[in-house]
Design a protein around this motif. Structure first.
Motif, PDB file in Angstrom:
ATOM      1  N   ASP A   1       0.828  -1.189   0.000  1.00  0.00           N
ATOM      2  CA  ASP A   1       0.000   0.000   0.000  1.00  0.00           C
ATOM      3  C   ASP A   1       0.865   1.242   0.000  1.00  0.00           C
ATOM      4  OD1 ASP A   1      -2.810   1.029   2.039  1.00  0.00           O
ATOM      5  OD2 ASP A   1      -2.035   1.651   0.094  1.00  0.00           O
ATOM      6  N   PHE A   2       0.839   1.945  -1.089  1.00  0.00           N
ATOM      7  CA  PHE A   2       1.678   3.125  -1.169  1.00  0.00           C
ATOM      8  C   PHE A   2       1.151   4.252  -0.292  1.00  0.00           C
ATOM      9  CE2 PHE A   2       5.100   5.287  -3.000  1.00  0.00           C
ATOM     10  CZ  PHE A   2       4.737   6.602  -3.161  1.00  0.00           C
ATOM     11  N   SER A   3      -0.100   4.154   0.096  1.00  0.00           N
ATOM     12  CA  SER A   3      -0.618   5.243   0.922  1.00  0.00           C
ATOM     13  C   SER A   3       0.052   5.256   2.292  1.00  0.00           C
ATOM     14  CB  SER A   3      -2.126   5.138   1.081  1.00  0.00           C
ATOM     15  OG  SER A   3      -2.437   4.005   1.854  1.00  0.00           O
ATOM     16  N   VAL A   7       3.156   5.406   2.610  1.00  0.00           N
ATOM     17  CA  VAL A   7       4.221   6.397   2.483  1.00  0.00           C
ATOM     18  C   VAL A   7       3.664   7.796   2.678  1.00  0.00           C
ATOM     19  CG1 VAL A   7       5.893   7.389   0.907  1.00  0.00           C
ATOM     20  CG2 VAL A   7       5.584   4.951   0.981  1.00  0.00           C
ATOM     21  N   THR A   8       2.568   8.085   1.992  1.00  0.00           N
ATOM     22  CA  THR A   8       2.019   9.436   2.110  1.00  0.00           C
ATOM     23  C   THR A   8       1.504   9.689   3.511  1.00  0.00           C
ATOM     24  OG1 THR A   8      -0.004   8.547   1.162  1.00  0.00           O
ATOM     25  CG2 THR A   8       1.463   9.693  -0.313  1.00  0.00           C
ATOM     26  N   ARG A  26      -6.315  -1.215  -0.018  1.00  0.00           N
ATOM     27  CA  ARG A  26      -6.143  -0.100   0.907  1.00  0.00           C
ATOM     28  C   ARG A  26      -6.196  -0.648   2.314  1.00  0.00           C
ATOM     29  NH1 ARG A  26      -4.044   4.348  -0.997  1.00  0.00           N
ATOM     30  NH2 ARG A  26      -4.394   4.262  -3.200  1.00  0.00           N
ATOM     31  N   VAL A  81      -2.797  -2.278  -7.999  1.00  0.00           N
ATOM     32  CA  VAL A  81      -3.677  -2.225  -6.838  1.00  0.00           C
ATOM     33  C   VAL A  81      -2.921  -1.655  -5.651  1.00  0.00           C
ATOM     34  CG1 VAL A  81      -5.100  -3.608  -5.328  1.00  0.00           C
ATOM     35  CG2 VAL A  81      -4.867  -4.215  -7.725  1.00  0.00           C
ATOM     36  N   GLY A  82      -3.387  -0.538  -5.161  1.00  0.00           N
ATOM     37  CA  GLY A  82      -2.731   0.056  -4.005  1.00  0.00           C
ATOM     38  C   GLY A  82      -1.372   0.617  -4.310  1.00  0.00           C
ATOM     39  N   GLY A  83      -1.095   0.761  -5.580  1.00  0.00           N
ATOM     40  CA  GLY A  83       0.223   1.232  -5.929  1.00  0.00           C
ATOM     41  C   GLY A  83       0.266   2.733  -6.090  1.00  0.00           C
ATOM     42  N   PRO A  84       1.441   3.227  -6.357  1.00  0.00           N
ATOM     43  CA  PRO A  84       1.574   4.675  -6.483  1.00  0.00           C
ATOM     44  C   PRO A  84       1.009   5.163  -7.807  1.00  0.00           C
ATOM     45  CG  PRO A  84       3.647   3.645  -6.979  1.00  0.00           C
ATOM     46  CD  PRO A  84       2.715   2.539  -6.574  1.00  0.00           C
ATOM     47  N   GLU A 118       3.198  10.282  -8.165  1.00  0.00           N
ATOM     48  CA  GLU A 118       3.963   9.982  -6.959  1.00  0.00           C
ATOM     49  C   GLU A 118       5.335   9.432  -7.316  1.00  0.00           C
ATOM     50  OE1 GLU A 118       1.088   7.423  -5.241  1.00  0.00           O
ATOM     51  OE2 GLU A 118       0.149   8.995  -4.079  1.00  0.00           O
ATOM     52  N   TRP A 157      13.023  -0.255  -3.934  1.00  0.00           N
ATOM     53  CA  TRP A 157      11.861  -0.847  -3.275  1.00  0.00           C
ATOM     54  C   TRP A 157      10.603  -0.660  -4.101  1.00  0.00           C
ATOM     55  CZ3 TRP A 157       7.751   2.072  -0.975  1.00  0.00           C
ATOM     56  CH2 TRP A 157       6.782   1.267  -0.390  1.00  0.00           C
ATOM     57  N   LEU A 158      10.470   0.546  -4.683  1.00  0.00           N
ATOM     58  CA  LEU A 158       9.323   0.782  -5.551  1.00  0.00           C
ATOM     59  C   LEU A 158       9.329  -0.174  -6.731  1.00  0.00           C
ATOM     60  CD1 LEU A 158       9.048   4.656  -5.754  1.00  0.00           C
ATOM     61  CD2 LEU A 158       7.462   3.100  -4.685  1.00  0.00           C
ATOM     62  N   TYR A 217       6.258  -2.815  -7.177  1.00  0.00           N
ATOM     63  CA  TYR A 217       5.172  -2.416  -8.054  1.00  0.00           C
ATOM     64  C   TYR A 217       5.408  -2.689  -9.519  1.00  0.00           C
ATOM     65  CZ  TYR A 217       3.591  -0.089  -3.894  1.00  0.00           C
ATOM     66  OH  TYR A 217       3.181   0.167  -2.625  1.00  0.00           O
TER      67      TYR A 217
END
Lengths: 399, 202
Positions: free
Chosen positions: A143-145, A147-148, A273, B82-85, B89, B195-196, B200
């Motif tokens: 989940d990238f969120s 990070v934010t 999420r 899914v849930g990625g940047p 970003e 890591w990204l 992803y």
């Protein structure tokens, strides 16, 4: 040989030369260097500014590059020193006066915060991945969120809390009034212990995570309390003094617990999420449809016996309610409600930080007491919040 | 192609033995020639990143096309999911991340110029972009754990290569007592991008 004499350069017409310092009226070129400036080697033109020197030596325009360069004037050794002493409390030593003054640096806080943001996000994702045993090819657990969310949390903590402390010390006219940047620097360095702690939080045992929190809080909290106390202990109102100390400790603890709860104990949904422990919100935001739906769905089974039930219960809850973490995710919540139909029960509002965290800490405390080492005990939380939901629903329906 | 070289009268002020009058040609040349020349320069820099031998040339002729192209490529590869940047970003992290690392270097007293530093950091993202492409192709094969190990290996190789390349370029421009302070953000930057990539690119 006797004709050789030293040339006397202090003639009247040479007194205005910039190469002599003799004249008292030498204009703006040669103010005696402030001791702050002597330790800033990179600023060649600094003494030409000519303005009155302040105690912290801030002569430069805030929009100039040199202004910021003076806060990066540290060597590796200094940074290492400050780093180590930020979480190793030495008795009767004040972190700020001993290590940060006379010149605070912004290198430490900046890079420690960035490292902390990414270490919590990466290790949080890693913990979720391990929890769900890496099921699914598309790795929905990343989940990238995080990070934010982490960046908002850490940035607001490091910027706002020193500001409050600075205001408090200034308002109470305390014995030692640190400058804002010194306090910010101290706070930045004090977050450094959370970096290894966040890496260790991947290990999924509740008692271990709590013990990590306690150890790190004791260490860094002691250092913080030392310099806060030495500034405020001469205050005439003892309540203010104790309150300040307890407040700083409490906020520090809240940050750590918030990280643990939101990032390491929450569950990743199939939609990708995270859902943290659900917090009930004002019942006025619930639509009547949602109320009926929630009361119908509330007694849905979500026992914490098996993991499948657990996941199903959480998935149900997640379908109904989307929890936002630290960043403002109201629009997110509304979008989800539109996409998922009218099944929403808990629309959440960004409540003030302390109250949400207070609720969280109380619920997580109960969690930890009931805990026997099992992963994913969201259910106790969900049970509690569902009961609260039911109460709210019944009261509003009655009204 | 019918373009006459500039007359000597225009370049009278210049040393006739020097080269700069060739640059006056570029205003009249076909657009394709300009693009091709720039592409060739960018490609040459790519090659030099992949085989770090000639250190100084990259520093002297900096350009920002390469970093922009690499950042856009990485953002396109890593976005969505899914849930990625989102694209923004990843682009912010790569492009403004190099800007922040450059600012850090400058603030600590590095002697490299801003654009040179951004150029170097951007070009050294190339191994990671290649790793991202590689990870995308891995996704179309075998079982999950093997896939993960292959991705891990590819990303680790990309990370190491990027660090090695950028160290080669950045060494020598830092004040002695602050080497670690300057190197650490660079390592952190490439670690985050790795890591990204690992998470992803699929």
């Amino acid at each position: 040989m006797s004709n050789l004499q030293f040339q006397d350069f202090n003639f009247g017409d040479l007194a205005d030369s910039p190469f002599t310092a003799a004249s008292s009226n030498s204009g703006q070129d040669y103010k005696p260097a402030n001791k702050q400036h002597s330790i800033i080697p990179g600023l060649v033109g600094n003494t030409d500014e000519g303005s009155a020197t302040t105690t912290s030596g801030l002569q430069n325009n805030v929009f100039s590059f040199k202004f910021y360069q003076q806060y990066f004037d540290v060597d590796t050794e200094q940074v290492q020193n400050r780093l180590l002493n930020s979480f190793i409390p030495k008795w009767s030593k004040n972190f700020i006066t001993d290590y940060i003054q006379p010149l605070p640096d912004l290198y430490g806080p900046l890079w420690i915060c960035i490292t902390l943001i990414f270490s919590t996000a990466i290790c949080g994702n890693l913990a979720h991945y391990i929890d769900t045993n890496g099921e699914g090819d598309s790795r929905p657990g990343n989940d990238f969120s995080l990070v934010t969310g982490a960046s908002s949390l850490v940035a607001s903590y490091v910027i706002l809390v020193p500001f409050f402390i600075y205001c408090l010390l200034w308002y109470r006219k305390s014995a030692i009034q640190y400058s804002y940047l010194e306090i910010l620097c101290a706070y930045g360095y004090s977050l450094s212990i959370f970096i290894p702690v966040s890496i260790l939080w991947v290990v999924h045992y509740q008692w271990f995570r709590w013990s990590l929190i306690i150890v790190s809080l004791v260490l860094s909290g002691t250092v913080i309390v030392q310099w806060v106390w030495s500034a405020i202990k001469t205050d005439s109102n003892r309540m203010v003094a104790y309150g300040a100390v307890l407040g700083t400790l409490g906020l520090h603890a809240l940050l750590a617990i918030a990280f643990k709860e939101f990032y390491f104990d929450s569950v990743i949904l199939p939609q990708g999420r995270s859902s943290a422990p659900t917090i009930d919100s004002l019942p006025s935001t619930l639509s009547p449809q949602a109320l009926v739906a929630s009361s119908a769905l509330a007694p849905a089974p979500s026992s914490n016996n098996t993991q499948e039930n657990n996941v199903k219960g959480v998935a149900q809850n997640a379908v109904q309610s989307e929890q936002n973490k630290k960043p403002v995710a109201d629009s997110q919540v509304r979008d989800d409600s539109q996409t998922q139909g009218n099944e929403k029960t808990n629309l959440t509002i960004t409540e003030p930080k302390e109250s949400t965290k207070a609720q969280l800490t109380s619920s997580s405390n109960k969690e930890s007491k009931n805990e026997d080492g099992k992963p994913l005990q969201k259910n106790e939380n969900n049970d509690e919040t569902k009961k609260i939901n039911q109460e709210h629903n019944t009261t509003t329906i009655k009204e | 192609a019918g373009v006459t070289p500039p007359t000597r009268t225009r370049s009278q002020n210049f040393d006739p033995s020097a080269d700069p009058d060739a640059e006056f040609d570029t205003l009249d040349e076909p657009v394709w020639d300009t693009i091709r020349r720039d592409l060739r320069l960018v490609g040459a820099k790519f090659a030099r990143v992949l085989k770090p031998d000639q250190n100084k040339q990259l520093l002297r002729d900096w350009d920002l096309w390469g970093p922009l192209f690499i950042c856009v490529l990485l953002s396109l590869l890593l976005q969505g999911g899914v849930g990625g940047p989102h694209f923004t970003e990843v682009f912010s992290i790569t492009f403004f991340g190099s800007c922040i690392v450059t600012a850090n270097t400058k603030l600590l007293g590095g002697t490299i110029s801003i654009f040179q530093s951004i150029c170097v950091l951007g070009y050294c993202l190339l191994p990671l972009a290649v790793a991202a492409i590689g990870c995308k192709f891995v996704a179309f094969s075998s079982s999950p754990s093997i896939k993960l190990t292959i991705k891990l290996v590819i990303t680790a190789v990309g990370f190491g290569w990027a660090i090695f390349a950028s160290m080669g370029f950045l060494a020598g421009s830092q004040p002695e007592k602050r080497r670690l302070l300057i190197i650490y953000p660079v390592v952190l930057f490439y670690f985050v991008v790795s890591w990204l990539t690992l998470s992803y690119a699929s």
